[in-house]
Design a protein around this motif. Structure first.
Motif, PDB file in Angstrom:
ATOM      1  N   GLU A   1      10.152 -30.850  16.643  1.00 43.39           N
ATOM      2  CA  GLU A   1      11.317 -31.726  16.793  1.00 43.39           C
ATOM      3  C   GLU A   1      10.892 -33.090  16.289  1.00 43.39           C
ATOM      4  N   GLY A   2      11.849 -33.893  15.883  1.00 38.54           N
ATOM      5  CA  GLY A   2      11.523 -35.226  15.396  1.00 38.54           C
ATOM      6  C   GLY A   2      12.386 -35.609  14.218  1.00 38.54           C
ATOM      7  N   GLY A   3      12.317 -36.876  13.862  1.00 34.13           N
ATOM      8  CA  GLY A   3      13.050 -37.388  12.710  1.00 34.13           C
ATOM      9  C   GLY A   3      12.314 -38.585  12.155  1.00 34.13           C
ATOM     10  N   ILE A   4      12.604 -38.929  10.918  1.00 34.94           N
ATOM     11  CA  ILE A   4      11.931 -40.076  10.303  1.00 34.94           C
ATOM     12  C   ILE A   4      12.844 -40.696   9.253  1.00 34.94           C
ATOM     13  N   ILE A   5      12.786 -42.029   9.150  1.00 32.41           N
ATOM     14  CA  ILE A   5      13.551 -42.712   8.107  1.00 32.41           C
ATOM     15  C   ILE A   5      12.579 -43.274   7.086  1.00 32.41           C
ATOM     16  N   PHE A   6      13.105 -43.467   5.875  1.00 32.44           N
ATOM     17  CA  PHE A   6      12.352 -44.094   4.793  1.00 32.44           C
ATOM     18  C   PHE A   6      13.213 -45.191   4.189  1.00 32.44           C
ATOM     19  N   THR A   7      12.612 -46.337   3.928  1.00 30.22           N
ATOM     20  CA  THR A   7      13.337 -47.421   3.265  1.00 30.22           C
ATOM     21  C   THR A   7      12.346 -48.327   2.562  1.00 30.22           C
ATOM     22  N   ASN A   8      12.830 -49.016   1.540  1.00 31.65           N
ATOM     23  CA  ASN A   8      12.021 -50.026   0.867  1.00 31.65           C
ATOM     24  C   ASN A   8      12.418 -51.427   1.301  1.00 31.65           C
ATOM     25  N   SER A   9      13.346 -51.509   2.258  1.00 26.23           N
ATOM     26  CA  SER A   9      13.839 -52.801   2.741  1.00 26.23           C
ATOM     27  C   SER A   9      13.167 -53.182   4.058  1.00 26.23           C
ATOM     28  N   LYS A  10      12.445 -54.272   4.041  1.00 22.19           N
ATOM     29  CA  LYS A  10      11.787 -54.757   5.259  1.00 22.19           C
ATOM     30  C   LYS A  10      12.815 -55.172   6.308  1.00 22.19           C
ATOM     31  N   ASP A  11      13.923 -55.786   5.857  1.00 19.85           N
ATOM     32  CA  ASP A  11      14.952 -56.242   6.795  1.00 19.85           C
ATOM     33  C   ASP A  11      15.612 -55.074   7.514  1.00 19.85           C
ATOM     34  N   LEU A  12      15.941 -54.019   6.765  1.00 17.87           N
ATOM     35  CA  LEU A  12      16.552 -52.849   7.400  1.00 17.87           C
ATOM     36  C   LEU A  12      15.575 -52.183   8.358  1.00 17.87           C
ATOM     37  N   LEU A  13      14.312 -52.113   7.956  1.00 16.26           N
ATOM     38  CA  LEU A  13      13.292 -51.529   8.838  1.00 16.26           C
ATOM     39  C   LEU A  13      13.183 -52.315  10.132  1.00 16.26           C
ATOM     40  N   ASN A  14      13.089 -53.642  10.041  1.00 17.54           N
ATOM     41  CA  ASN A  14      12.963 -54.469  11.239  1.00 17.54           C
ATOM     42  C   ASN A  14      14.179 -54.333  12.148  1.00 17.54           C
ATOM     43  N   THR A  15      15.353 -54.210  11.546  1.00 14.58           N
ATOM     44  CA  THR A  15      16.567 -54.018  12.357  1.00 14.58           C
ATOM     45  C   THR A  15      16.507 -52.697  13.110  1.00 14.58           C
ATOM     46  N   MET A  16      16.035 -51.650  12.444  1.00 15.55           N
ATOM     47  CA  MET A  16      15.924 -50.345  13.106  1.00 15.55           C
ATOM     48  C   MET A  16      14.866 -50.371  14.205  1.00 15.55           C
ATOM     49  N   ILE A  17      13.797 -51.121  14.001  1.00 16.35           N
ATOM     50  CA  ILE A  17      12.790 -51.267  15.048  1.00 16.35           C
ATOM     51  C   ILE A  17      13.401 -51.954  16.260  1.00 16.35           C
ATOM     52  N   GLN A  18      14.168 -53.022  16.034  1.00 13.18           N
ATOM     53  CA  GLN A  18      14.793 -53.749  17.148  1.00 13.18           C
ATOM     54  C   GLN A  18      15.821 -52.882  17.876  1.00 13.18           C
ATOM     55  N   LEU A  19      16.511 -52.029  17.132  1.00 15.05           N
ATOM     56  CA  LEU A  19      17.528 -51.162  17.746  1.00 15.05           C
ATOM     57  C   LEU A  19      16.924 -50.040  18.576  1.00 15.05           C
ATOM     58  N   SER A  20      15.809 -49.465  18.084  1.00 14.39           N
ATOM     59  CA  SER A  20      15.327 -48.213  18.670  1.00 14.39           C
ATOM     60  C   SER A  20      13.899 -48.243  19.195  1.00 14.39           C
ATOM     61  N   HIS A  21      13.133 -49.264  18.824  1.00 11.78           N
ATOM     62  CA  HIS A  21      11.736 -49.378  19.248  1.00 11.78           C
ATOM     63  C   HIS A  21      11.470 -50.818  19.713  1.00 11.78           C
ATOM     64  N   PRO A  22      12.147 -51.262  20.764  1.00 15.12           N
ATOM     65  CA  PRO A  22      12.166 -52.690  21.106  1.00 15.12           C
ATOM     66  C   PRO A  22      10.816 -53.322  21.451  1.00 15.12           C
ATOM     67  N   SER A  23       9.833 -52.540  21.829  1.00 15.11           N
ATOM     68  CA  SER A  23       8.542 -53.145  22.163  1.00 15.11           C
ATOM     69  C   SER A  23       7.543 -53.067  21.017  1.00 15.11           C
ATOM     70  N   ARG A  24       8.017 -52.560  19.886  1.00 15.06           N
ATOM     71  CA  ARG A  24       7.124 -52.385  18.737  1.00 15.06           C
ATOM     72  C   ARG A  24       7.097 -53.656  17.881  1.00 15.06           C
ATOM     73  N   GLN A  25       5.948 -53.938  17.291  1.00 11.51           N
ATOM     74  CA  GLN A  25       5.797 -55.132  16.474  1.00 11.51           C
ATOM     75  C   GLN A  25       6.600 -55.015  15.189  1.00 11.51           C
ATOM     76  N   LEU A  26       7.352 -56.079  14.860  1.00  9.61           N
ATOM     77  CA  LEU A  26       8.110 -56.113  13.628  1.00  9.61           C
ATOM     78  C   LEU A  26       7.171 -56.381  12.439  1.00  9.61           C
ATOM     79  N   ILE A  27       7.663 -56.165  11.238  1.00 11.22           N
ATOM     80  CA  ILE A  27       6.887 -56.384  10.025  1.00 11.22           C
ATOM     81  C   ILE A  27       7.051 -57.837   9.577  1.00 11.22           C
TER      82      ILE A  27
END
Length: 208
Positions: free
Chosen positions: A177-203
């Protein structure tokens, strides 16, 4: 053997090697990003959650129109609806490719979800055409059934703004089970981290 394994677990906890985001998860994401020629990868509990984070990271207003093929998966439609967006469905041809309606594309479409169904990459033609007609519209690609597929020797992941994969047990690459996203956009990645991984360090950015 069980005692040795238990001692190793305790040792790793003491030295803070296990956390909410242990090193092996970060390493797994980096390896997948390298494997599929993407700048960034971010893991999720399943493909549906990966898609939901992708969709919400675009910052769309409620009621926004999301274009997608009728040849897609139930969880994609449900995720669009439950977040207050309006799905706009397109028919598909005998090659399973979305039949683009240029008039619909020009009617306030906010995002497009492309599904590379059954390993076929023919939707890449549509992605290119969509970008030409509506360069500001964001594209999310579901590559859950096209792991590792390429188009003109380039990974299909890089044709969209965000691509995601399910790693569920029936997929070509399975994590059970699991899922993964791929992007070349740092801004989109950081937004997804804030939405779903709130304690994780941003880029390259301080956490809120």
């Amino acid at each position: 053997l069980k005692i040795i394994l238990s001692l190793n677990i305790v040792k790793n906890i003491i030295f803070n090697r296990y956390s909410k985001y242990p090193k092996y998860v970060i390493d797994f994401e980096k390896k997948l990003a390298d494997k599929f020629s993407s700048k960034y990868a971010l893991s999720f509990s399943n493909g549906t959650q990966a898609f939901e984070a992708s969709l919400l990271s675009l910052g769309l207003e409620k009621g926004s129109k999301i274009l997608l093929s009728k040849l897609t998966f139930t969880s994609t439609c449900i995720t669009i609806l439950k977040n207050g967006f309006q799905p706009v469905y397109l028919d598909f041809d005998k090659n399973l490719k979305m039949i683009l309606d240029e008039d619909i594309l020009k009617k306030d479409i906010s995002a497009i979800v492309v599904t590379h169904a059954f390993g076929y990459t023919n939707e890449t033609y549509n992605v290119k055409k969509i970008k030409e007609l509506t360069p500001k519209v964001k594209i999310i690609a579901d590559c859950s059934h096209a792991h590792g597929a390429k188009f003109n020797n380039e990974s299909i992941l890089n044709f969209a703004d965000i691509s995601f994969m399910s790693l569920q047990g029936a997929k070509a690459i399975s994590a059970g089970e699991g899922g993964i996203i791929f992007t070349n956009s740092k801004d989109l990645l950081n937004t997804m981290i804030q939405l779903s991984h709130p304690s994780r360090q941003l880029i390259d950015k301080e956490n809120l």
